[in-house]
Design an enzyme around this catalytic site. Structure first.
Site, PDB file in Angstrom:
ATOM      1  N   CYS A 163      -3.918   9.035  -6.910  1.00  0.00           N
ATOM      2  CA  CYS A 163      -4.647   8.859  -5.400  1.00  0.00           C
ATOM      3  C   CYS A 163      -5.916   9.538  -6.011  1.00  0.00           C
ATOM      4  CB  CYS A 163      -4.303   8.622  -4.492  1.00  0.00           C
ATOM      5  SG  CYS A 163      -6.146   7.778  -3.394  1.00  0.00           S
TER       6      CYS A 163
ATOM      7  N   ILE B  54      -9.906   5.602   0.825  1.00  0.00           N
ATOM      8  CA  ILE B  54      -9.476   5.500   1.688  1.00  0.00           C
ATOM      9  C   ILE B  54      -8.451   6.733   2.330  1.00  0.00           C
ATOM     10  CG2 ILE B  54      -7.608   4.291   3.336  1.00  0.00           C
ATOM     11  CD1 ILE B  54      -9.839   2.858   2.015  1.00  0.00           C
TER      12      ILE B  54
ATOM     13  N   LYS C 143       1.454  -1.447  -0.320  1.00  0.00           N
ATOM     14  CA  LYS C 143       0.474   0.305  -0.178  1.00  0.00           C
ATOM     15  C   LYS C 143       0.797   1.224   0.183  1.00  0.00           C
ATOM     16  CE  LYS C 143      -3.926   3.041   1.818  1.00  0.00           C
ATOM     17  NZ  LYS C 143      -4.057   3.125   0.843  1.00  0.00           N
TER      18      LYS C 143
HETATM   19  O1  RRO Z   1      -5.988   5.750  -0.191  1.00  0.00           O
HETATM   20  C1  RRO Z   1      -6.909   5.738  -0.936  1.00  0.00           C
HETATM   21  O2  RRO Z   1      -7.860   6.769  -0.847  1.00  0.00           O
HETATM   22  C2  RRO Z   1      -6.590   5.091  -2.600  1.00  0.00           C
HETATM   23  C3  RRO Z   1      -5.541   5.416  -3.155  1.00  0.00           C
HETATM   24 BR1  RRO Z   1      -3.565   5.888  -2.522  1.00  0.00          BR
HETATM   25  C4  RRO Z   1      -5.243   4.929  -4.355  1.00  0.00           C
HETATM   26  O3  RRO Z   1      -3.915   4.710  -5.224  1.00  0.00           O
HETATM   27  N1  RRO Z   1      -6.065   4.564  -4.930  1.00  0.00           N
HETATM   28  C5  RRO Z   1      -7.473   4.760  -4.077  1.00  0.00           C
HETATM   29  O4  RRO Z   1      -8.169   4.274  -5.042  1.00  0.00           O
HETATM   30  N2  RRO Z   1      -7.418   5.041  -2.947  1.00  0.00           N
END
Ligand code: RRO
Length: 304
Positions: free
Chosen positions: A130, A70, A44
């Site tokens: 993101c 997230i 992650k």
């Molecule tokens: O952490 C997130 O909300 C997230 C990330 Br970093 C990303 O690159 N893609 C995504 O769908 N969620």
């Protein structure tokens, strides 16, 4: 059959790895899924600085997939390295790819300097896409910032560099080509699509962050086309990421031109999915009289 693929110096025994974020440091699933079967492990995104992540709810189911917002909760790269988070994965005997994120090109450069020479990683994926952290972080939607980031990181790292692109663009060929020209060794096509859900009872957006990234089967035909388009202009490998729910989804991506594939949302529906995808690709090659993945890669692509 030979399922091995190579992305710069990253050697994978097969083309399958999790999408960043899907296994959240693998802590929850390491005893369920046989990690040693994977082509690589993808972590992650680790952010330059500590971040709390977004307001809950952070996940919502929608027709054809799921939304996540997230918001990169992260302990930050310094604590991540100090805590020895990487050492554990190396014991699994599978190449480890670290995903990194930041708010500006400088953040990525600083992280890569800290990672240079680290014996516990085999490649770096730059998360430039993101969708869940305001406008600042979706660097891959801005051609100038994208180029600047990849180029400046390239000068400070000797690791294979994978640029994770955003699907939230008008022409993926442009951002893919810029990544290549600025020194990326591969591109990942692509991150999640901006979306939302509204609760008609409360009459409010379901997600705490209002919008989130759409993943799952709904996005596969769209991402497949992006992989097809990117393949037509690139000389570097493409890692396909978007709605793989079975082996044939992965095979479509390879026929469109992908060298490797990432599985995200599908892991939550079927924890054994990545193993099934590896076996399904193997079967397909055997049934089609193929010796290796290069026999089928990109052969559906009439633009190449
Ligand atoms: O952490 C997130 O909300 C997230 C990330 Br970093 C990303 O690159 N893609 C995504 O769908 N969620």
């Amino acid at each position: 059959t030979d399922l091995s693929v190579q992305i710069s110096t990253l050697q994978m025994k097969n083309p399958v790895m999790p999408a960043s974020g899907a296994y959240d440091y693998f802590e929850d699933n390491a005893d369920v899924f046989p990690m040693c079967t994977l082509g690589a492990i993808m972590l992650k995104s680790v952010h330059r600085y500590p971040r709390p992540g977004n307001k809950p709810p952070r996940i919502a189911e929608v027709t054809g997939g799921m939304l996540n917002s997230i918001g990169i909760p992260s302990i930050g790269i310094e604590e991540f390295l100090n805590k020895g988070m990487l050492e554990h994965y190396k014991t699994l005997n599978v190449p480890v790819v670290i995903s990194i994120s930041g708010g500006s090109p400088v953040d990525y450069v600083e992280i890569c300097k800290m990672l240079e020479g680290n014996p516990f990683i085999d490649a770096i994926e730059l998360n430039l896409s993101c969708p869940n952290v305001g406008t600042g972080l979706q660097l891959a939607s801005d051609e100038v910032l994208l180029g600047r980031t990849v180029q400046s990181v390239r000068t400070v790292t000797s690791f294979p560099l994978i640029a994770k692109l955003s699907p939230n663009v008008t022409d993926i060929r442009k951002t893919a080509k810029i990544s290549e020209e600025c020194g990326a060794d591969a591109v990942t096509v692509a991150n999640t699509y901006m979306g939302m859900k509204i609760d008609i009872q409360t009459k409010k957006p379901v997600l705490g962050n209002i919008m989130g990234g759409l993943s799952g089967p709904a996005i596969k035909p769209i991402t497949l086309h992006m992989v097809y388009q990117a393949y037509s202009v690139l000389n570097i490998p493409i890692i396909a990421c978007g709605g793989i729910m079975c082996a044939s989804d992965a095979i479509e991506y390879i026929l469109a031109g992908a060298t490797a594939v990432q599985v995200g949302a599908g892991n939550f529906v079927n924890p054994m999915l990545m193993k099934e995808v590896i076996e399904g690709i193997d079967d397909y090659l055997a049934k089609n009289g193929c010796q290796s993945l290069s026999d089928i890669r990109g052969i559906a692509n009439c633009r190449k």
